[in-house]
Design an enzyme around this catalytic site. Structure first.
Site, mmCIF file in Angstrom:
data_model
loop_
_atom_site.group_PDB
_atom_site.id
_atom_site.type_symbol
_atom_site.label_atom_id
_atom_site.label_comp_id
_atom_site.label_asym_id
_atom_site.label_seq_id
_atom_site.Cartn_x
_atom_site.Cartn_y
_atom_site.Cartn_z
ATOM 1 N N THR A 150 0.939 -1.537 -0.264
ATOM 2 C CA THR A 150 0.156 0.278 0.147
ATOM 3 C C THR A 150 1.130 0.875 -0.093
ATOM 4 O OG1 THR A 150 -1.893 -1.393 0.655
ATOM 5 C CG2 THR A 150 -1.567 1.245 1.407
ATOM 6 N N VAL A 176 -13.928 -2.725 2.089
ATOM 7 C CA VAL A 176 -13.354 -2.000 2.045
ATOM 8 C C VAL A 176 -12.513 -1.592 3.276
ATOM 9 C CG1 VAL A 176 -13.452 1.140 2.412
ATOM 10 C CG2 VAL A 176 -14.560 -0.643 0.903
ATOM 11 N N GLY A 177 -10.932 -1.642 3.369
ATOM 12 C CA GLY A 177 -10.142 -0.838 4.233
ATOM 13 C C GLY A 177 -10.410 0.330 4.609
ATOM 14 N N GLY A 186 -6.018 -3.729 7.311
ATOM 15 C CA GLY A 186 -6.386 -2.018 7.377
ATOM 16 C C GLY A 186 -7.892 -2.395 8.528
HETATM 17 N N1 ASP Z 1 -4.207 -0.922 4.668
HETATM 18 C C1 ASP Z 1 -4.917 -1.448 4.043
HETATM 19 C C2 ASP Z 1 -5.812 -1.925 3.784
HETATM 20 O O1 ASP Z 1 -6.485 -2.831 4.860
HETATM 21 C C3 ASP Z 1 -3.955 -2.586 3.621
HETATM 22 C C4 ASP Z 1 -2.198 -1.947 3.302
HETATM 23 O O2 ASP Z 1 -2.169 -0.864 3.879
HETATM 24 O O3 ASP Z 1 -1.118 -3.201 3.707
HETATM 25 O O4 ASP Z 1 -6.663 -2.324 2.650
#
Ligand code: ASP
Length: 336
Positions: free
Chosen positions: A199, A228-229, A253
């Site tokens: 990400t 959705v994160g 997330g």
């Molecule tokens: N935070 C992101 C999500 O959960 C994933 C990540 O940061 O690797 O969509």
């Protein structure tokens, strides 16, 4: 780089003349700065080949410098975070834009958010499947709609209304992500807990003292359609307020949503009177850890102080400021 100091000193002198107090005591020469991340997760020296390491470093450096150049020529923090995040969205090794991980149906569903610490104002998109650079669509939502968050087909209709071209779903199906999805399916990875690394996010402070934050992701490999994160949820994965700081998170997330991570850092500074470093440590190493939330975040305050903290094995990250600091790192141990 040396141009920032006279400007800050002049501003401090002006404040003394106008208000009769020494602004220097409360507002050190902030200059300008940008901090980026390219995701947190299992990033260990032993598991990384020299080629992969060099490639990640080059990708991070390109994004960091793209953002920094915007600030250096007097651009806004908003334009700087967009420049950095866009670079990483176009780089297939990161989990955003072109390199987004694939969901259970083999499609990319992308989330992104941007926040302007002045205002504050925000824009975000979630679960879009045909948008090449979701961070740009998030900016359009902020600048050209009365809303903060648009999702799925509605967000894509808005993109078309704004003259943005959409891309076919195949654009995101890179060989590497298809292979990862197959592996995740074989391993029957828990649906909500599929892994992700890569990400992307950026926070910046410009010469005018404005903070901005931006985050973009494909989420988790093999995720349920519609999941959705934290990334596009203002306060969870992305937050900025000129009064305190700008934050972009990366990690599982669901934990970031439940603990409202990005806003929590700013709230600890605002109401708890903590320094940026103390607030970030509290959220990443104490609160997130206490519930098993793995990941990290980058943060930058109005004084130009920088924090890059994580409780996972590693985090792709970089920082550059007008006082001459420039660093790129990925592991927990010291790097040269
Ligand atoms: N935070 C992101 C999500 O959960 C994933 C990540 O940061 O690797 O969509």
């Amino acid at each position: 780089m040396s141009r920032a100091k006279p400007t800050a000193t002049a501003a401090a002198l002006l404040a003394v003349l106008l208000h009769g107090v020494s602004a220097a005591a409360t507002a050190p020469a902030a200059g300008f700065a940008i901090v980026i991340h390219g995701g947190a997760g299992v990033i260990e020296r032993a598991k990384m080949t020299p080629e992969h390491e060099a490639s990640y470093r080059a990708g991070l450096a390109a994004a960091l410098d793209a953002g920094y150049e915007v600030l250096e020529r007097g651009g806004t923090s908003l334009d700087a975070v967009i420049a950095a995040v866009r670079r990483m969205e176009d780089d297939p090794q990161f989990n955003a834009g072109r390199g987004a991980v694939l969901d259970e149906d083999g499609d990319a569903e992308l989330d992104a958010a941007i926040m302007d610490g002045a205002g504050p104002r925000a824009g975000a998109v979630a679960a879009v499947r045909h948008v090449k650079n979701p961070i740009e669509l998030a900016r359009l939502v902020m600048d050209r709609s009365p809303h903060v968050l648009l999702v799925a087909e509605g967000a894509e209709e808005f993109a078309l209304e704004q003259g943005m071209a959409l891309v076919p779903r195949g654009y995101f199906r890179t060989d590497a992500r298809m292979r990862e999805l197959e592996e995740a399916r074989r391993a029957e990875a828990a649906r909500a807990g599929g892994k992700s690394t890569g990400t992307v996010g950026a926070v910046a402070l410009d010469r005018a003292g404005n903070l901005a934050a931006a985050t973009s992701t494909g989420g988790l490999t093999n995720k349920h359609r519609g999941r959705v994160g934290d990334t596009p949820l203002i306060g969870a994965g992305t937050y900025a307020n000129n009064a305190t700081c700008a934050v972009s998170g990366t990690g599982q997330g669901e934990y970031y949503i439940r603990q409202v991570v990005a806003y929590d850092v700013c709230a600890l500074m605002q109401y708890g009177r903590m320094t940026l470093a103390a607030a970030v440590h509290e959220v990443v190493q104490v609160k997130l850890r206490s519930t098993g939330g793995e990941g990290g975040l980058i943060a930058l305050d109005r004084n130009g102080d920088i924090a890059m903290d994580f409780n996972s094995a590693g985090m792709f990250r970089g920082a550059r400021d007008s006082h001459g600091r420039r660093e790129i790192a990925m592991y927990r141990d010291v790097e040269h």
